[in-house]
Design an enzyme around this catalytic site. Structure first.
Site, PDB file in Angstrom:
ATOM      1  N   CYS A   1      -8.216 -28.902 108.678  1.00  0.00           N
ATOM      2  CA  CYS A   1      -9.499 -29.218 107.604  1.00  0.00           C
ATOM      3  C   CYS A   1      -9.592 -30.121 107.104  1.00  0.00           C
ATOM      4  O   CYS A   1      -9.008 -31.095 107.423  1.00  0.00           O
ATOM      5  CB  CYS A   1      -9.373 -27.595 106.794  1.00  0.00           C
TER       6      CYS A   1
ATOM      7  N   LYS B   1     -15.638 -20.952  90.559  1.00  0.00           N
ATOM      8  CA  LYS B   1     -15.041 -20.663  91.860  1.00  0.00           C
ATOM      9  C   LYS B   1     -13.309 -20.207  92.322  1.00  0.00           C
ATOM     10  O   LYS B   1     -13.176 -19.340  92.771  1.00  0.00           O
ATOM     11  CB  LYS B   1     -15.540 -21.550  92.653  1.00  0.00           C
ATOM     12  N   ASN B   2     -12.701 -21.452  91.243  1.00  0.00           N
ATOM     13  CA  ASN B   2     -11.190 -21.335  91.960  1.00  0.00           C
ATOM     14  C   ASN B   2     -10.252 -20.021  91.033  1.00  0.00           C
ATOM     15  O   ASN B   2      -9.175 -19.914  91.727  1.00  0.00           O
ATOM     16  CB  ASN B   2     -10.391 -22.614  92.115  1.00  0.00           C
TER      17      ASN B   2
ATOM     18  N   ASP C   1      -9.118 -32.613  92.587  1.00  0.00           N
ATOM     19  CA  ASP C   1     -10.591 -32.102  92.846  1.00  0.00           C
ATOM     20  C   ASP C   1     -11.922 -33.297  91.739  1.00  0.00           C
ATOM     21  O   ASP C   1     -12.486 -33.175  92.008  1.00  0.00           O
ATOM     22  CB  ASP C   1     -10.804 -30.576  92.410  1.00  0.00           C
TER      23      ASP C   1
ATOM     24  N   ARG D   1      -3.390 -29.148 105.709  1.00  0.00           N
ATOM     25  CA  ARG D   1      -2.977 -27.742 104.288  1.00  0.00           C
ATOM     26  C   ARG D   1      -2.256 -26.412 105.350  1.00  0.00           C
ATOM     27  O   ARG D   1      -2.812 -25.771 105.266  1.00  0.00           O
ATOM     28  CB  ARG D   1      -4.646 -26.831 104.070  1.00  0.00           C
TER      29      ARG D   1
HETATM   30  C1  UD1 Z   1      -6.256 -25.237  95.419  1.00  0.00           C
HETATM   31  C2  UD1 Z   1      -7.453 -25.360  95.339  1.00  0.00           C
HETATM   32  C3  UD1 Z   1      -8.352 -26.785  95.313  1.00  0.00           C
HETATM   33  C4  UD1 Z   1      -6.615 -27.622  94.621  1.00  0.00           C
HETATM   34  C5  UD1 Z   1      -6.143 -27.557  95.277  1.00  0.00           C
HETATM   35  C6  UD1 Z   1      -5.155 -28.163  94.145  1.00  0.00           C
HETATM   36  C7  UD1 Z   1      -8.219 -23.268  94.881  1.00  0.00           C
HETATM   37  C8  UD1 Z   1      -9.593 -21.620  95.588  1.00  0.00           C
HETATM   38  N1  UD1 Z   1      -8.323 -24.436  95.882  1.00  0.00           N
HETATM   39  O1  UD1 Z   1      -6.479 -24.824  96.504  1.00  0.00           O
HETATM   40  O2  UD1 Z   1      -9.658 -26.523  94.696  1.00  0.00           O
HETATM   41  O3  UD1 Z   1      -8.361 -28.487  95.420  1.00  0.00           O
HETATM   42  O4  UD1 Z   1      -5.910 -25.734  94.197  1.00  0.00           O
HETATM   43  O5  UD1 Z   1      -4.840 -28.024  93.078  1.00  0.00           O
HETATM   44  O6  UD1 Z   1      -7.905 -22.927  94.078  1.00  0.00           O
HETATM   45  N2  UD1 Z   1       1.197 -27.059 100.251  1.00  0.00           N
HETATM   46  C9  UD1 Z   1       2.372 -26.575 101.661  1.00  0.00           C
HETATM   47  N3  UD1 Z   1       2.127 -25.674 101.922  1.00  0.00           N
HETATM   48  C10 UD1 Z   1       1.180 -24.119 101.776  1.00  0.00           C
HETATM   49  C11 UD1 Z   1       0.790 -24.232 100.187  1.00  0.00           C
HETATM   50  C12 UD1 Z   1       0.325 -25.675 100.282  1.00  0.00           C
HETATM   51  O7  UD1 Z   1       2.487 -27.828 101.614  1.00  0.00           O
HETATM   52  O8  UD1 Z   1       1.803 -22.516 101.895  1.00  0.00           O
HETATM   53  C13 UD1 Z   1       0.304 -28.171  99.651  1.00  0.00           C
HETATM   54  C14 UD1 Z   1      -0.930 -28.063  99.951  1.00  0.00           C
HETATM   55  O9  UD1 Z   1      -1.175 -28.972 101.296  1.00  0.00           O
HETATM   56  C15 UD1 Z   1      -1.391 -29.678  99.560  1.00  0.00           C
HETATM   57  C16 UD1 Z   1      -0.485 -28.979  98.093  1.00  0.00           C
HETATM   58  O10 UD1 Z   1       0.294 -27.981  98.497  1.00  0.00           O
HETATM   59  O11 UD1 Z   1      -0.748 -30.974  99.511  1.00  0.00           O
HETATM   60  C17 UD1 Z   1      -1.110 -28.460  97.013  1.00  0.00           C
HETATM   61  O12 UD1 Z   1      -1.981 -27.203  97.970  1.00  0.00           O
HETATM   62  P1  UD1 Z   1      -2.514 -25.809  96.920  1.00  0.00           P
HETATM   63  O13 UD1 Z   1      -2.244 -26.490  95.793  1.00  0.00           O
HETATM   64  O14 UD1 Z   1      -2.252 -24.721  97.596  1.00  0.00           O
HETATM   65  O15 UD1 Z   1      -3.953 -26.141  97.020  1.00  0.00           O
HETATM   66  P2  UD1 Z   1      -4.837 -25.176  97.413  1.00  0.00           P
HETATM   67  O16 UD1 Z   1      -4.199 -24.153  96.867  1.00  0.00           O
HETATM   68  O17 UD1 Z   1      -5.119 -24.386  99.097  1.00  0.00           O
END
Ligand code: UD1
Length: 428
Positions: free
Chosen positions: A124, A25-26, A313, A129
């Site tokens: 969420c 999915k990811n 995850d 996030r």
């Molecule tokens: C993706 C995965 C999710 C997984 C996560 C971490 C998908 C669809 N989802 O989520 O299943 O749990 O990676 O491996 O691929 N953050 C910020 N600012 C931002 C973006 C992120 O501070 O602009 C922080 C988040 O709050 C979190 C950390 O960075 O603490 C990592 O998040 P991120 O790697 O971005 O997760 P996703 O891409 O949303």
């Protein structure tokens, strides 16, 4: 509308048998949005049949790109995405609110049309996030960004321009957005402190198949030489390493023996090594991974970290495994705040767990779990409750399994194939 089905699971059972890995999915979500980058008809194979994928299909249609799906007999589907025309560059609140990954459309829409207006996702179940890193990266690539009325609006005159993006924190989604924007930018871009997850590598591979010039994916520095135009992709989605890890953990937890065909051991080596530390026997084949459960489970601590570290995850499933270990362990979450919502539910099933800050102390003992009605709260939390129910004594009812339908294809069939007793009930 997500359905409100529930699972009724009778335990305990040893999980034994062979199942197939579904598509990731990811990996599939950003790749679907990457189709927006090039005019024409794209072919994406081995797409998992999941609520989140249906959702991305509706989004593509909203942008003017219809999708034809050919379903495989037992699982998965092939998608033809017609991205000949983009008729809207706006992702409304209703989309982004339901699936945070919707935000990944921003880079491709901006790169192709010069404009993207995407609703801010808001909070969420697993914490705040934010999307600041996504926006910072697009700005470094020449976008003008304004935030008004709950939307982020990005625009650029002509093409984006290559730039240096240094992420202060590793983010999978922000790395993907930056990469998808950079491939059509004018000049060279360098993305530093990039995420190294296998999903970044599949996205880079799919983009390269479209004619993009990318190097360094899988390391923390990715270099992109922007090109003027891309061609449609023909790409097969790789196996879902998180789904595979979930069933393999189930094998060790239940003292069973599970083979997952199509699994890629390299993408989940840390989880496999940790399973070995707990006492499991792991067989790594060219096209399968097998875990033979041990009678005693040794306690093993886990600390989540970006790839190649222990995946956030898999944190909830690991806590469930540790409830069956012979002694105490500590699981620490470093990626997301508020990601222990499975803990009180597991406690209702008899687990001895104590939350302290970002860690959970687990007092493990085999056979302590008993069936109970529990509530699924997010995708991976739900998976941990299902695993717990499979080894618990008696009947469990897991409500709100629409969370599971977002990320686990035909979970009840796969568990039944492994000998579990799972019934899906439509709850109204
Ligand atoms: C993706 C995965 C999710 C997984 C996560 C971490 C998908 C669809 N989802 O989520 O299943 O749990 O990676 O491996 O691929 N953050 C910020 N600012 C931002 C973006 C992120 O501070 O602009 C922080 C988040 O709050 C979190 C950390 O960075 O603490 C990592 O998040 P991120 O790697 O971005 O997760 P996703 O891409 O949303």
């Amino acid at each position: 509308m997500w359905r409100v089905d529930k699972f009724v699971i009778k335990g305990p059972h040893r999980l034994k048998g062979t199942i197939d890995a579904g598509g990731s999915k990811n990996a599939a979500l950003p790749i679907m949005f990457a189709t927006l980058l090039a005019e024409g008809r794209h072919s994406v194979r081995n797409v998992p049949r999941l609520a989140d994928m249906e959702f991305s299909q509706r989004m593509l249609l909203h942008f003017g790109c219809p999708v034809e799906q050919r379903f495989h007999k037992s699982f998965g589907a092939d998608w033809m995405v017609d991205a000949t025309k983009i008729t809207s560059s706006e992702a409304p609140y209703d989309y982004v609110r339901k699936m945070r990954a919707s935000f990944f459309c921003m880079g491709p829409l901006l790169a192709r049309t010069g404009r993207a207006r995407v609703s801010l996702p808001g909070g969420c179940a697993i914490g705040a996030r934010p999307i600041d890193l996504h926006l910072m990266a697009l700005e470094k690539l020449g976008a003008d960004i304004v935030q008004t009325n709950g939307y982020a609006e990005a625009s650029c005159k002509g093409r984006l321009r290559g730039g240096k993006v240094i992420f202060p924190k590793v983010s999978v989604g922000a790395t993907e957005n930056a990469l998808m924007a950079a491939v059509l930018a004018q000049g060279t871009s360098v993305i530093e402190n990039a995420a190294r997850e296998p999903e970044i590598q599949s996205l880079a591979k799919a983009l390269r198949g479209m004619g993009a010039m990318i190097s360094g994916e899988g390391t923390s520095t990715i270099e992109v030489q922007g090109v003027e135009k891309l061609r449609p992709m023909d790409f097969a989605i790789p196996p879902d390493r998180i789904e595979v890890a979930t069933y393999l953990i189930g094998a060790q937890m239940s003292g069973g023996d599970v083979t997952v065909r199509g699994a890629c051991a390299d993408d989940m080596e840390v989880v496999l090594q940790m399973l070995e530390q707990t006492g499991a026997k792991v067989e790594r084949g060219a096209d399968y991974v097998r875990v033979i459960g041990s009678e005693k489970i040794r306690p093993v601590d886990a600390i989540t970290a970006p790839f190649p570290g222990f995946p956030t995850d898999v944190q909830a499933q690991w806590i469930t495994l540790m409830t069956q270990a012979d002694g105490d362990s500590l699981v620490t979450e470093t990626i997301f705040e508020n990601r222990f919502m499975h803990v009180p539910e597991l406690v209702r099933m008899g687990a001895d767990l104590t939350i302290s800050g970002s860690s959970v102390r687990i007092k493990g003992k085999r056979g302590t779990l008993h069936g109970a009605p529990v509530m699924a709260t997010d995708l991976r939390a739900s998976a941990s409750l299902v695993l717990a129910a499979c080894v618990a004594d008696g009947e469990s009812e897991i409500k709100r399994i629409y969370h599971l339908d977002r990320g686990y294809e035909t979970m009840e069939h796969k568990l039944e194939a492994l000998g579990a007793e799972v019934d899906r009930h439509v709850d109204s």
